[in-house]
Write a protein that holds these residues in place. Structure first.
Motif, PDB file in Angstrom:
ATOM      1  N   ARG A 297       0.823  -1.200   0.000  1.00 26.09           N
ATOM      2  CA  ARG A 297       0.000   0.000   0.000  1.00 26.09           C
ATOM      3  C   ARG A 297       0.866   1.263   0.000  1.00 26.09           C
ATOM      4  NH1 ARG A 297      -5.065   0.935   0.554  1.00 26.09           N
ATOM      5  NH2 ARG A 297      -5.824   2.887   1.432  1.00 26.09           N
ATOM      6  N   ARG A 298       0.388   2.279  -0.745  1.00 21.98           N
ATOM      7  CA  ARG A 298       1.061   3.584  -0.701  1.00 21.98           C
ATOM      8  C   ARG A 298       0.715   4.277   0.605  1.00 21.98           C
ATOM      9  NH1 ARG A 298      -0.445   9.006  -2.257  1.00 21.98           N
ATOM     10  NH2 ARG A 298      -2.473   8.164  -2.830  1.00 21.98           N
ATOM     11  N   ILE A 325      11.582  -3.824   2.603  1.00 18.34           N
ATOM     12  CA  ILE A 325      10.152  -4.137   2.542  1.00 18.34           C
ATOM     13  C   ILE A 325       9.438  -3.261   1.510  1.00 18.34           C
ATOM     14  CG2 ILE A 325       9.929  -4.994   4.904  1.00 18.34           C
ATOM     15  CD1 ILE A 325       8.902  -2.057   5.572  1.00 18.34           C
ATOM     16  N   GLY A 326      10.108  -2.252   1.013  1.00 18.99           N
ATOM     17  CA  GLY A 326       9.476  -1.346   0.059  1.00 18.99           C
ATOM     18  C   GLY A 326      10.420  -0.211  -0.248  1.00 18.99           C
ATOM     19  N   LYS A 327       9.889   0.815  -0.919  1.00 16.66           N
ATOM     20  CA  LYS A 327      10.754   1.950  -1.207  1.00 16.66           C
ATOM     21  C   LYS A 327       9.974   3.263  -1.269  1.00 16.66           C
ATOM     22  CE  LYS A 327      10.701   1.754  -6.204  1.00 16.66           C
ATOM     23  NZ  LYS A 327      11.409   1.959  -7.434  1.00 16.66           N
ATOM     24  N   VAL A 328      10.723   4.331  -1.140  1.00 21.85           N
ATOM     25  CA  VAL A 328      10.162   5.675  -1.233  1.00 21.85           C
ATOM     26  C   VAL A 328       9.954   6.005  -2.707  1.00 21.85           C
ATOM     27  CG1 VAL A 328      10.692   8.125  -0.840  1.00 21.85           C
ATOM     28  CG2 VAL A 328      11.156   6.430   0.951  1.00 21.85           C
ATOM     29  N   SER A 336       6.031  24.095   3.598  1.00 24.88           N
ATOM     30  CA  SER A 336       4.952  24.565   4.478  1.00 24.88           C
ATOM     31  C   SER A 336       5.054  23.926   5.855  1.00 24.88           C
ATOM     32  CB  SER A 336       3.585  24.229   3.896  1.00 24.88           C
ATOM     33  OG  SER A 336       3.465  24.795   2.611  1.00 24.88           O
ATOM     34  N   LEU A 337       5.595  22.731   5.916  1.00 25.93           N
ATOM     35  CA  LEU A 337       5.749  22.000   7.181  1.00 25.93           C
ATOM     36  C   LEU A 337       7.104  22.272   7.805  1.00 25.93           C
ATOM     37  CD1 LEU A 337       4.419  18.694   5.671  1.00 25.93           C
ATOM     38  CD2 LEU A 337       3.227  20.029   7.421  1.00 25.93           C
ATOM     39  N   ASN A 338       8.007  22.821   6.999  1.00 28.67           N
ATOM     40  CA  ASN A 338       9.392  23.019   7.408  1.00 28.67           C
ATOM     41  C   ASN A 338       9.993  21.709   7.905  1.00 28.67           C
ATOM     42  OD1 ASN A 338      11.685  24.613   7.679  1.00 28.67           O
ATOM     43  ND2 ASN A 338      11.231  25.107   9.823  1.00 28.67           N
ATOM     44  N   ALA A 339       9.677  20.650   7.185  1.00 31.47           N
ATOM     45  CA  ALA A 339      10.124  19.313   7.583  1.00 31.47           C
ATOM     46  C   ALA A 339      10.115  18.407   6.354  1.00 31.47           C
ATOM     47  CB  ALA A 339       9.181  18.744   8.642  1.00 31.47           C
ATOM     48  N   PRO A 340      10.896  17.326   6.421  1.00 26.72           N
ATOM     49  CA  PRO A 340      10.875  16.392   5.299  1.00 26.72           C
ATOM     50  C   PRO A 340       9.572  15.608   5.238  1.00 26.72           C
ATOM     51  CG  PRO A 340      12.394  15.640   7.003  1.00 26.72           C
ATOM     52  CD  PRO A 340      11.846  16.953   7.458  1.00 26.72           C
ATOM     53  N   VAL A 341       9.116  15.295   4.038  1.00 24.28           N
ATOM     54  CA  VAL A 341       7.948  14.442   3.829  1.00 24.28           C
ATOM     55  C   VAL A 341       8.239  13.481   2.684  1.00 24.28           C
ATOM     56  CG1 VAL A 341       6.001  15.769   4.720  1.00 24.28           C
ATOM     57  CG2 VAL A 341       6.925  16.327   2.486  1.00 24.28           C
ATOM     58  N   ALA A 342       7.578  12.330   2.729  1.00 25.39           N
ATOM     59  CA  ALA A 342       7.778  11.338   1.676  1.00 25.39           C
ATOM     60  C   ALA A 342       6.542  10.467   1.563  1.00 25.39           C
ATOM     61  CB  ALA A 342       9.003  10.477   1.993  1.00 25.39           C
ATOM     62  N   MET A 343       6.462   9.762   0.457  1.00 26.53           N
ATOM     63  CA  MET A 343       5.486   8.691   0.346  1.00 26.53           C
ATOM     64  C   MET A 343       6.160   7.512  -0.324  1.00 26.53           C
ATOM     65  SD  MET A 343       2.764  10.025  -2.530  1.00 26.53           S
ATOM     66  CE  MET A 343       2.470  11.726  -2.137  1.00 26.53           C
ATOM     67  N   GLY A 344       5.598   6.332  -0.058  1.00 23.49           N
ATOM     68  CA  GLY A 344       6.196   5.136  -0.623  1.00 23.49           C
ATOM     69  C   GLY A 344       5.308   3.943  -0.366  1.00 23.49           C
ATOM     70  N   TYR A 345       5.809   2.776  -0.732  1.00 25.87           N
ATOM     71  CA  TYR A 345       5.034   1.545  -0.597  1.00 25.87           C
ATOM     72  C   TYR A 345       5.598   0.676   0.521  1.00 25.87           C
ATOM     73  CZ  TYR A 345       2.311   2.637  -4.681  1.00 25.87           C
ATOM     74  OH  TYR A 345       1.444   3.249  -5.538  1.00 25.87           O
ATOM     75  N   VAL A 346       4.674   0.141   1.341  1.00 24.76           N
ATOM     76  CA  VAL A 346       5.046  -0.803   2.405  1.00 24.76           C
ATOM     77  C   VAL A 346       4.053  -1.965   2.361  1.00 24.76           C
ATOM     78  CG1 VAL A 346       6.051   0.980   3.903  1.00 24.76           C
ATOM     79  CG2 VAL A 346       3.632   0.365   4.179  1.00 24.76           C
TER      80      VAL A 346
END
Lengths: 382, 122
Positions: A297-298, A325-328, A336-346
């Protein structure tokens, strides 16, 4: 180097000269020369769009009209339902819906927008896929539809909390539009197609304009002190914060809509037990994922530290596991968050909110929490 | 007396006797765009010339900063970790990354002076 020596010289949108005059830093993208940023820079462009209004040239995307040979719009809608798992028949005139072309293995060939313009369907598809999409449409729908590639139109997105007020000065109907309303509208006297949509998570509009009038319209919009030109760099960070998929990265021919967490985009009528269940490429696989779940799932991923985790980083269940187990699939810094964000599959078993997984970055395993998306709350006017 | 030299990878070194203070050039920061994250080497780390020593990340991409000479890391600049935007506003001065004890001064021979670096980036 002379462009004429190249097999495929990069293409230019009708706004190319304007980008140059605005100081746009041009890069090759999906076969086009596009502005990645302007002198303000990605950070300021991103924050300006969230606070005011940003103007994006998205003319590289494909615009296609599907005209029913019978003259009945429902025939074009039924024909398109052979290629997408969405309910197209139920899109009312003046409305737009998000869809995906699927392949026989249930994977996604492209994602697109479909609008009902009354006598035809209007499609917006990704730049990198548009030639294949058109060929796909011609191969499968030519008996029912005239497939009309609208190569003579530019596409401008105006996004952000002040977009409505800016556009209302040129198109008085603007405030009456709701999220995903779409149709022909006069903008500054020009024959445009306007939809209240975009890909930044902000309220905003996409305006299809005849290519010959595009520069004039863009200049008129930019003359408003609330509007800044925004490049592809900020477009990418905005859509990532909004948790929206980028084709070829977060979704591709090997991911199904269920794996991609796009269940919301598939209406009940096309699912098992629905009035027009199945009948699209890969239906067995995709409906199987709906009925029995998908193995992966993403998800959204949030880091504790400040180090951005980029596309391609391998994900691990713990700090010592040898097998990923998956990748980004998308990752970077969210201004806007002043922080890192990512999405990926697990794996689905590890997709619950708050679960900790580890991304390998420069030999270190950085903890990431599975996080709800969008990362930045969207402000659509529903 | 401090001498400033440059690498072809866009690091600058301010050399004071056998200690070099290392940063990235203004040209490099302008190419990177908005810097949002900096990772520095640990004090005491032994670096080999051309080894990846630090990382500077813009909104879009990560770039390595290479050790311009072989030597031991003597000090790092926490200010650029706390405020990565310093790299954009003050690349040539306040936004230094680390100080290194130069093991072999003959390695400086391959570096550029300001005029040569200007020609390199022209």
């Amino acid at each position: 180097m002379l462009a004429r020596d190249d097999q495929n010289p990069p293409r230019r949108t009708p706004l190319y000269a304007l980008h140059i005059s605005l100081g746009g830093k041009m890069v090759p993208f999906a076969g086009y020369e596009m502005p990645v940023q302007y002198p303000a820079g990605v950070l300021k462009e991103h924050l300006h769009t969230r606070a005011s209004a940003g103007l994006f040239d998205v003319s590289h995307m494909g615009q296609i009209a599907l005209r029913p040979k019978s003259g009945r719009i429902e025939d074009a809608a039924k024909a398109l339902e052979r290629l997408v798992p969405q309910d197209i028949v139920a899109i009312p005139q003046g409305r737009q819906r998000y869809a995906q072309f699927t392949n026989s293995d249930g994977g996604i060939l492209d994602d697109l927008m479909v609008a009902n313009f009354g006598d035809h369907l209007f499609l917006v598809v990704n730049a990198a896929c548009k030639a294949e999409d058109e060929a796909h449409l011609r191969a499968h729908l030519s008996d029912d539809c005239i497939i009309d590639s609208l190569g003579d139109r530019a596409l401008i997105a105006l996004q952000g909390p002040k977009a409505e007020a800016v556009l209302a000065k040129l198109c008085p109907e603007t405030p009456s539009l709701k999220f995903m309303d779409a149709g022909p509208r006069k903008v500054d006297g020009l024959d445009c197609f306007v939809s209240r949509s975009g890909y930044t998570g902000e309220d905003g509009f996409e305006i299809s304009v005849p290519a010959a009038d595009a520069e004039r319209l863009a200049k008129t919009l930019l003359a408003d002190s609330d509007v800044l030109p925004i490049g592809l760099g900020a477009r990418d960070s905005l859509r990532l914060e909004a948790g929206l998929c980028l084709y070829g990265h977060d979704i591709d021919t090997a991911t199904t809509p269920v794996e991609a967490a796009l269940e919301w985009s598939v209406q009940k009528s096309r699912r098992t037990g629905g009035a027009r269940a199945g009948g699209f490429p890969g239906a067995d696989k995709i409906l199987g994922h709906f009925d029995r779940g998908a193995a992966r799932r993403r998800v959204g991923l949030k880091a504790e530290g400040r180090a951005p985790v980029r596309e391609g980083a391998a994900l691990f269940a713990d700090t010592t596991a040898s097998e990923p187990i998956g990748k980004v699939t998308s990752g970077g810094f969210g201004p806007s968050l002043n922080a890192p964000v990512a999405m990926g599959y697990v794996p689905a078993a590890l997709s619950a909110l708050g679960t900790i997984v580890y991304a390998e970055v420069r030999g270190q395993r950085l903890p990431l929490a599975i996080a709800a998306m969008p990362f930045v709350k969207n402000t659509y006017k529903r | 007396m401090t001498t400033t030299l440059y690498t072809s990878d866009h690091e600058w070194l301010a050399i004071d006797d056998d200690v070099a203070t290392v940063g990235i050039t203004d040209y490099a920061q302008s190419q990177l765009g908005d810097v949002v994250f900096v990772e520095l080497p640990k004090v005491g780390r032994a670096l080999k010339k051309a080894e990846a020593a630090a990382v500077v990340e813009s909104v879009k991409a990560a770039s390595d900063v290479y050790a311009p000479v072989t030597g031991e890391v003597l000090e790092v600049n926490q200010a650029v970790v706390d405020e990565p935007a310093l790299v954009n506003s003050n690349a040539a001065d306040k936004a230094w990354f680390f100080k290194i004890k130069i093991a072999d001064k003959s390695e400086l021979g391959g570096l550029m002076d300001e005029a040569a670096y200007k020609a390199h980036t022209a």
